[in-house]
Each structure stands twice: as structure tokens, then as C-alpha cells.
Design an enzyme around this catalytic site. Structure first.
Site, PDB file in Angstrom:
ATOM      1  N   HIS A   1     -21.286  46.427  -8.029  1.00 58.42           N
ATOM      2  CA  HIS A   1     -21.133  45.247  -8.886  1.00 58.42           C
ATOM      3  C   HIS A   1     -20.908  43.986  -8.048  1.00 58.42           C
ATOM      4  CE1 HIS A   1     -19.982  42.627 -12.165  1.00 58.42           C
ATOM      5  NE2 HIS A   1     -18.826  42.405 -11.575  1.00 58.42           N
TER       6      HIS A   1
ATOM      7  N   ARG B   1     -24.667  33.875  -4.966  1.00 63.13           N
ATOM      8  CA  ARG B   1     -24.492  33.268  -3.653  1.00 63.13           C
ATOM      9  C   ARG B   1     -25.671  33.584  -2.755  1.00 63.13           C
ATOM     10  NH1 ARG B   1     -19.258  34.728  -4.746  1.00 63.13           N
ATOM     11  NH2 ARG B   1     -19.599  36.663  -3.641  1.00 63.13           N
TER      12      ARG B   1
END
Ligand code: MN
Length: 417
Positions: free
Chosen positions: A135, A144
Site C-alpha cells: 500500500h 510522489r
């Protein structure tokens, strides 16, 4: 391993969560009682107050007619495990006084379908971790950098945040889609309105069974003494609100509008046979996070989406064994600074995703931020959760002929008010 040949004289279907090996704890009511501590076997709840009144379990019966299990849990594992073992004995022994008691059906035993399950504990404090490596890697890659998905701290400590206890509800509830601030990617200023990216988080949570004093720390070796049991947990999340608000202190209004727990607390003792190896933690963790033995758990977890009036669609199958950090490490880390914990506190695992895309524990991952919508049996598609959708979590363990499960963790989304 417990004896797989142990059988109850009560008829139990092969796929039941509530076998003789489970004996979980919860709180129920019906037209005749306001709130009673109970256990479950097959299709029945077992009223523990009635059992105590008959002298069949040795607990002050007033502890068993409280609104929550907090006082019962606070009696300590010596007592609560004794109650559970007595129940196993009473329900499996053919010469049990309970089997001979024909009046017990309707007083001690009530059909689960005829009672309402209530919040099992009064949650004082709620913490949510972020402990599934798949996850954390997926989310990091999405928001990101795919090459640097994990933050530098992630493999050194179980990342977590303090959540809010007031909005934790028991399975079967509904709530309105939250409203709040979002900042669309192409807009300069934030806007206010109903969340558009409502998501689930497939989690489990553990219930604290023993309090500590401020200044005290719990070691990984002793952590199990402080863990009463586990529930299924849906940490509902508003992704658009979250993306805008989370810098720099983490989740706030994106998470505290509703969380759902399953009503039955499955004891750690019932789960022991399903212990399995955890991840090899590399780099090596600091000494206070080291542990020995198999401390992960093989718990199969399924998520179903049910549109209004429609059929259930399985959208995910994951497993608790994919957790990188164990509950024992989470608790050791949580208390290493002297933070005290109380009976009834709830500690969420964090979203539990596995390595395969069918094992992702949130819509955000399953649809890869909405770029790969899920098609349901009725032909409609979902990128996130729609109004009137019901999301249902189920979980069970199965090994060497022994099965037990958690029941359901279900909630329905209503339109924003
Ligand atoms: Mn969460």
C-alpha cells in the site's frame, strides 16, 4: 493447534464464521434487553449475562449488562480467556447442562438475525498505522515518485497518526458523503463542496485489553498481553480533501467523518493457530522493534461493493499476512516514548494491500487513481465510491480443518446533505 475434531452440539454450517474455535465477544440488544455482552456460535448469539445468572460462567453478571465490553475486557485475560474456554466446553460437551436446558433457546441463545449488534467497545483513543508495504509503495508511487515510493523513515518505524474516536461506528450504519475543501489540479484556489473521491481503506484493528501508566512502555515480547482481539475496520477516506489538507501534519478532515468496525472482537487466542511468518525486515530494525517467532497472521480479507438494489461485487481479496509491521511492533513503537494506552483503545493496521493488483485495499489503488475504472455486474463503472453504494468487508482464517471469521463490516454512503 486446537483439536480440529472439536465439534459443537449446535449445528454450524461449513462456511460459518462462528465455529467452536472462534467464540468472539460483542454487545447486542433486542426488544427485551438494552445491552448485553454476548458471544456467537453458528447462527446464534449467546447472552453471557443469562449464562452468568445461571452460574455457568464465573463473572459478576453486572459487568455483562454494560453498554460496552470495556469493563469485561478490563477483568483481564485470565478471566476473559476462562470465560471463552468455559463457553467452548459448554458448547461442545454432549453432557453440557446447556444442551439439556430446553428453555435456553430464546433466552441464552438468540438468532443473530433477530438481534442488533452494537458498538463492542467505548473507544477512548484511536490510532491508525500505515504498515502495508504494498500500500505505502503504491501510494508513494502515485503521489510522489515511483522510483522513491517509500519515505526514508518507512522501513525504520511503523508510521502512524492519531485519529478520531467519536466517528467510529458499528457495521450496518450509513453516513453522508463528507464536504470540505479540495483544490482541483487546474485551479489556483481551493473550492468547497461534497468530496468527489470517496474511498475505502481495507484494514483490521486491534483492541487494547490492558491499560498502562503514563511513562510505561510495552515491549514486543509482552505486547500480546495488551491486545484483547481484532476487528475488521474501514477507514473511510476523502482523497480529494486529503491531497489538499495533509501537508505538513497528515490526515485531518479527510479521515474523521466516519470509520466502520465489525461488531465481533475475535480474541488473539482464537487467532493464534493462524500465526505465520512476517516479512524479512531489511534494513534491520532498532532493538526495541525486534521480535521473535511468527507474529504475522493469515487472515483472508474480501471487499464487496453493493450498489443500491443491486448485487454484491467482489472488488478485492487481500490478506493480513502482507503487513510489513506486526501489531506487536506497532504497540511497542506507540508506547516507546511512555505514551499510555487504555482498555478499549483501537489501533488500525493501515490499508492492507497485497502485491497483486486484485489485492489492493483501496479504490485509489484498485482503479489506479481513477485511470482504470472497475466494471460492476450491472455494467456501471466505479472510480471511487458512489452515493448509495454499500461497502462490505469480510474476513476469515482457515487452516487444517479449522475455520473462524469476523462477520461483516458494512456501511452505506448517502448523498451529501
Ligand atoms: Mn487508514
Amino acid at each position: 493447534m486446537p483439536d480440529k475434531n472439536l465439534k459443537s452440539w449446535i449445528e454450524i454450517s461449513a462456511d460459518s464464521d462462528f465455529t467452536i474455535h472462534n467464540i468472539p465477544f460483542g454487545i447486542y440488544n433486542d426488544a427485551s434487553v438494552r445491552h448485553r455482552a454476548c458471544s456467537a456460535i453458528g447462527d446464534y448469539v449467546i447472552d453471557l449475562y443469562e449464562l452468568a445468572a445461571k452460574g455457568l460462567i464465573k463473572v459478576d453478571k453486572h459487568v455483562l449488562e454494560q453498554e460496552t465490553l470495556n469493563d469485561f475486557i478490563a477483568l483481564g485475560k485470565t478471566i476473559t480467556n476462562q470465560v471463552r474456554n468455559t463457553l467452548i466446553q459448554l458448547l461442545s460437551d454432549d453432557n453440557s447442562p446447556l444442551k439439556a436446558d430446553t428453555a435456553a433457546f430464546g433466552t441464552v441463545f438468540k438468532k443473530q438475525s433477530a438481534v442488533k449488534m452494537l458498538m463492542p467497545v467505548r473507544v477512548g483513543d484511536y490510532t491508525d498505522f500505515y504498515s502495508s508495504i504494498d500500500h505505502a509503495t503504491n501510494i508513494g508511487a502515485m503521489i510522489r515518485d515511483p522510483k522513491n515510493a517509500l519515505m526514508p523513515n518507512w522501513k525504520h518505524l511503523p508510521v502512524g497518526y492519531h485519529g478520531r474516536a467519536s466517528s467510529i461506528c458499528v457495521s450496518g450504519h450509513s453516513f453522508h458523503r463528507p464536504k470540505g475543501q479540495q483544490k482541483p489540479a487546474d485551479a489556483e484556489l481551493p473550492v468547497y463542496g461534497p468530496c468527489k473521491l470517496l474511498d475505502i481503506e481495507l484494514e483490521t484493528a486491534f483492541v487494547i485489553g490492558k491499560s498502562t501508566e503514563l511513562g510505561e512502555s510495552v515491549s514486543t515480547a509482552n505486547a500480546d498481553d495488551y491486545i484483547f482481539g481484532m476487528v475488521l475496520f474501514n477507514d473511510w477516506s476523502a482523497r480529494d480533501i486529503q491531497t489538499w489538507e495533509y501537508v505538513p501534519l497528515g490526515p485531518f478532515l479527510a479521515k474523521n467523518f466516519a470509520s466502520t468496525i465489525s461488531p465481533w472482537i475475535v480474541t488473539l487466542e482464537a487467532l493464534e493457530p493462524f500465526r505465520t511468518k512476517g516479512y524479512v525486515q531489511d534494513p534491520k530494525v532498532l532493538p526495541y522493534l525486534e521480535y521473535s517467532g511468527d507474529k504475522n497472521l493469515d487472515i483472508k480479507l474480501d471487499v464487496f461493493l453493493k450498489p443500491k438494489g443491486g448485487e454484491e461485487n467482489k472488488i478485492c481479496s487481500s490478506n493480513y499476512k502482507y503487513m510489513y509491521w506486526t501489531m506487536e511492533q506497532q504497540l511497542a513503537h506507540h508506547t516507546v516514548n511512555g505514551c499510555n494506552i487504555n482498555v478499549g483503545d483501537l489501533m488500525g493496521s493501515g490499508t492492507i494491500s497485497g502485491p497483486d493488483p486484485s489485492e489492493y485495499g483501496s479504490m485509489m489503488e484498485l482503479t489506479w487513481r481513477g485511470t482504470k475504472p472497475i466494471t460492476l455486474k450491472d455494467g456501471t463503472q466505479r472510480k471511487f465510491v458512489n452515493d448509495h453504494d454499500t461497502l462490505i468487508f469480510r474476513g476469515h482464517c482457515e487452516k487444517d480443518g479449522i475455520r473462524l471469521g469476523f462477520g461483516e463490516c458494512s456501511a452505506t454512503v448517502l448523498p451529501a446533505t
